[in-house]
Design a protein around this motif. Structure first.
Motif, PDB file in Angstrom:
ATOM      1  N   GLY A 115       0.811  -1.213   0.000  1.00  0.00           N
ATOM      2  CA  GLY A 115       0.000   0.000   0.000  1.00  0.00           C
ATOM      3  C   GLY A 115       0.847   1.266   0.000  1.00  0.00           C
ATOM      4  O   GLY A 115       0.461   2.287  -0.573  1.00  0.00           O
ATOM      5  N   LEU A 116       1.997   1.207   0.624  1.00  0.00           N
ATOM      6  CA  LEU A 116       2.893   2.365   0.666  1.00  0.00           C
ATOM      7  C   LEU A 116       3.417   2.726  -0.721  1.00  0.00           C
ATOM      8  O   LEU A 116       3.829   3.871  -0.955  1.00  0.00           O
ATOM      9  N   PHE A 117       3.400   1.759  -1.639  1.00  0.00           N
ATOM     10  CA  PHE A 117       3.934   1.978  -2.980  1.00  0.00           C
ATOM     11  C   PHE A 117       2.849   1.935  -4.057  1.00  0.00           C
ATOM     12  O   PHE A 117       3.157   1.866  -5.242  1.00  0.00           O
ATOM     13  N   SER A 118       1.575   1.955  -3.643  1.00  0.00           N
ATOM     14  CA  SER A 118       0.469   1.833  -4.594  1.00  0.00           C
ATOM     15  C   SER A 118      -0.021   3.192  -5.092  1.00  0.00           C
ATOM     16  O   SER A 118       0.145   4.210  -4.426  1.00  0.00           O
ATOM     17  N   ASP A 135       7.135   0.769 -12.884  1.00  0.00           N
ATOM     18  CA  ASP A 135       6.897  -0.663 -12.972  1.00  0.00           C
ATOM     19  C   ASP A 135       6.703  -1.259 -11.583  1.00  0.00           C
ATOM     20  O   ASP A 135       5.827  -2.095 -11.363  1.00  0.00           O
ATOM     21  N   TRP A 136       7.528  -0.812 -10.631  1.00  0.00           N
ATOM     22  CA  TRP A 136       7.401  -1.282  -9.248  1.00  0.00           C
ATOM     23  C   TRP A 136       6.058  -0.847  -8.657  1.00  0.00           C
ATOM     24  O   TRP A 136       5.387  -1.643  -7.993  1.00  0.00           O
ATOM     25  N   VAL A 137       5.673   0.400  -8.920  1.00  0.00           N
ATOM     26  CA  VAL A 137       4.387   0.904  -8.422  1.00  0.00           C
ATOM     27  C   VAL A 137       3.239   0.085  -8.988  1.00  0.00           C
ATOM     28  O   VAL A 137       2.289  -0.264  -8.281  1.00  0.00           O
ATOM     29  N   SER A 138       3.329  -0.238 -10.281  1.00  0.00           N
ATOM     30  CA  SER A 138       2.274  -1.016 -10.927  1.00  0.00           C
ATOM     31  C   SER A 138       2.146  -2.404 -10.299  1.00  0.00           C
ATOM     32  O   SER A 138       1.032  -2.881 -10.040  1.00  0.00           O
ATOM     33  N   GLN A 139       3.276  -3.034 -10.034  1.00  0.00           N
ATOM     34  CA  GLN A 139       3.248  -4.372  -9.428  1.00  0.00           C
ATOM     35  C   GLN A 139       2.716  -4.320  -7.997  1.00  0.00           C
ATOM     36  O   GLN A 139       1.924  -5.174  -7.589  1.00  0.00           O
ATOM     37  N   ALA A 140       3.172  -3.315  -7.253  1.00  0.00           N
ATOM     38  CA  ALA A 140       2.699  -3.171  -5.864  1.00  0.00           C
ATOM     39  C   ALA A 140       1.206  -2.907  -5.826  1.00  0.00           C
ATOM     40  O   ALA A 140       0.481  -3.454  -4.982  1.00  0.00           O
ATOM     41  N   THR A 141       0.718  -2.068  -6.742  1.00  0.00           N
ATOM     42  CA  THR A 141      -0.707  -1.751  -6.800  1.00  0.00           C
ATOM     43  C   THR A 141      -1.525  -2.991  -7.127  1.00  0.00           C
ATOM     44  O   THR A 141      -2.577  -3.233  -6.521  1.00  0.00           O
ATOM     45  N   GLY A 142      -1.023  -3.789  -8.074  1.00  0.00           N
ATOM     46  CA  GLY A 142      -1.725  -5.011  -8.433  1.00  0.00           C
ATOM     47  C   GLY A 142      -1.806  -5.985  -7.272  1.00  0.00           C
ATOM     48  O   GLY A 142      -2.855  -6.580  -7.012  1.00  0.00           O
ATOM     49  N   ASP A 146      -5.448  -6.889  -5.529  1.00  0.00           N
ATOM     50  CA  ASP A 146      -5.958  -8.215  -5.865  1.00  0.00           C
ATOM     51  C   ASP A 146      -5.511  -9.291  -4.878  1.00  0.00           C
ATOM     52  O   ASP A 146      -6.199  -9.577  -3.909  1.00  0.00           O
ATOM     53  N   ILE A 147      -4.356  -9.856  -5.087  1.00  0.00           N
ATOM     54  CA  ILE A 147      -3.886 -10.981  -4.280  1.00  0.00           C
ATOM     55  C   ILE A 147      -3.830 -10.645  -2.792  1.00  0.00           C
ATOM     56  O   ILE A 147      -4.287 -11.401  -1.941  1.00  0.00           O
ATOM     57  N   GLY A 148      -3.272  -9.474  -2.470  1.00  0.00           N
ATOM     58  CA  GLY A 148      -3.065  -9.095  -1.076  1.00  0.00           C
ATOM     59  C   GLY A 148      -4.331  -9.059  -0.252  1.00  0.00           C
ATOM     60  O   GLY A 148      -4.408  -9.660   0.826  1.00  0.00           O
ATOM     61  N   GLN A 149      -5.337  -8.363  -0.761  1.00  0.00           N
ATOM     62  CA  GLN A 149      -6.562  -8.218   0.026  1.00  0.00           C
ATOM     63  C   GLN A 149      -7.292  -9.542   0.211  1.00  0.00           C
ATOM     64  O   GLN A 149      -7.829  -9.834   1.282  1.00  0.00           O
ATOM     65  N   TYR A 150      -7.277 -10.384  -0.826  1.00  0.00           N
ATOM     66  CA  TYR A 150      -7.961 -11.672  -0.710  1.00  0.00           C
ATOM     67  C   TYR A 150      -7.189 -12.631   0.196  1.00  0.00           C
ATOM     68  O   TYR A 150      -7.788 -13.472   0.879  1.00  0.00           O
ATOM     69  N   LEU A 151      -5.874 -12.499   0.197  1.00  0.00           N
ATOM     70  CA  LEU A 151      -5.066 -13.316   1.090  1.00  0.00           C
ATOM     71  C   LEU A 151      -5.373 -12.969   2.542  1.00  0.00           C
ATOM     72  O   LEU A 151      -5.564 -13.859   3.384  1.00  0.00           O
ATOM     73  N   VAL A 152      -5.426 -11.671   2.846  1.00  0.00           N
ATOM     74  CA  VAL A 152      -5.737 -11.231   4.209  1.00  0.00           C
ATOM     75  C   VAL A 152      -7.134 -11.674   4.611  1.00  0.00           C
ATOM     76  O   VAL A 152      -7.340 -12.229   5.702  1.00  0.00           O
ATOM     77  N   LEU A 153      -8.110 -11.447   3.735  1.00  0.00           N
ATOM     78  CA  LEU A 153      -9.491 -11.820   4.055  1.00  0.00           C
ATOM     79  C   LEU A 153      -9.617 -13.331   4.250  1.00  0.00           C
ATOM     80  O   LEU A 153     -10.331 -13.787   5.146  1.00  0.00           O
TER      81      LEU A 153
END
Length: 222
Positions: A115-118, A135-142, A146-153
């Motif tokens: 989130g710090l880089f999104s 490119d790093w921002v794009s990957q962090a945002t993705g 997507d993956i991050g929020q569903y992993l936490v939930l």
């Protein structure tokens, strides 16, 4: 004869419920979007401060809050899964619960970190986006969206399901109560967690320092 033991010190309990409330607030503010994203960032910074606090408190906190108390070997985990429980498995986090805790903390840390880089490319960007490539921002945002929020939930859902199973199936009703009042009633005496005025003052100082680190980190993006 049963023994009442202070297992979870007050700082650990406050951390636990504050993190739970903050995760709920993060999910709600993200779904609302718009101006609620201002609060999404604020709660994200709060979670980062809480995670830093837990990292330090896992080294200097109460006996059963320290990582060494629930950092189990694979052999110990296998014995637990086979039903060969160690007497201390019922005190703090058992071997399976420890995996859940580490997994959830790691997933939340990953989500906050990305989130710090999104950047939503509309109105809101993480405070550290200017320090990395697009490119790093794009990957962090993705990862964050997507993956991050569903992993936490998913891990939160598993965590809650495990608690329900332990309460209803294993009849360990003291599990939730202990995270509220701090004490557990145990069949054998064990060393309690320190939870006096001095340790609570130390926790307050640690939290203030962690908050200061997050404030400084966020300020870098200003």
């Amino acid at each position: 004869m049963n023994h009442t033991v202070r297992v979870w010190d007050l700082p650990t309990r406050i951390f636990h419920w504050s993190l739970a409330a903050s995760i709920v607030a993060l999910v709600v503010s993200a779904k609302l979007g718009g101006n609620a994203m201002v609060w999404h960032f604020r709660f994200g910074y709060a979670v980062l401060a809480l995670l830093l606090f837990r990292l330090v408190w896992g080294l200097v906190g109460g006996r059963w809050s320290r990582f060494v108390a629930f950092l189990y070997s694979p052999a110990r985990l296998l014995r637990y899964l086979r039903g060969q429980e160690h007497p201390e498995d019922a005190v703090g986090h058992n071997p399976l619960g420890a995996l859940s805790v580490f997994g959830l903390l790691g997933a939340v840390a990953l989500q906050v970190g990305t989130g710090l880089f999104s950047d939503d490319e509309i109105a809101f960007a993480g405070p550290l986006t200017r320090f990395v490539s697009n490119d790093w921002v794009s990957q962090a945002t993705g990862l964050h969206k997507d993956i991050g929020q569903y992993l936490v939930l998913g891990l939160v859902a598993l965590h809650l399901l495990a608690i329900v199973l332990y309460v209803l199936v294993k009849r360990q009703k003291s599990m939730v109560r202990a995270m509220v009042v701090g004490d557990k009633v145990l069949p054998t005496p064990v060393a309690p967690s320190r939870d006096d005025a001095a340790s609570r003052l130390l926790a307050l100082l640690v939290l203030a320092l962690c908050g200061g680190v997050v404030w400084w980190l966020v300020g870098l993006g200003g």
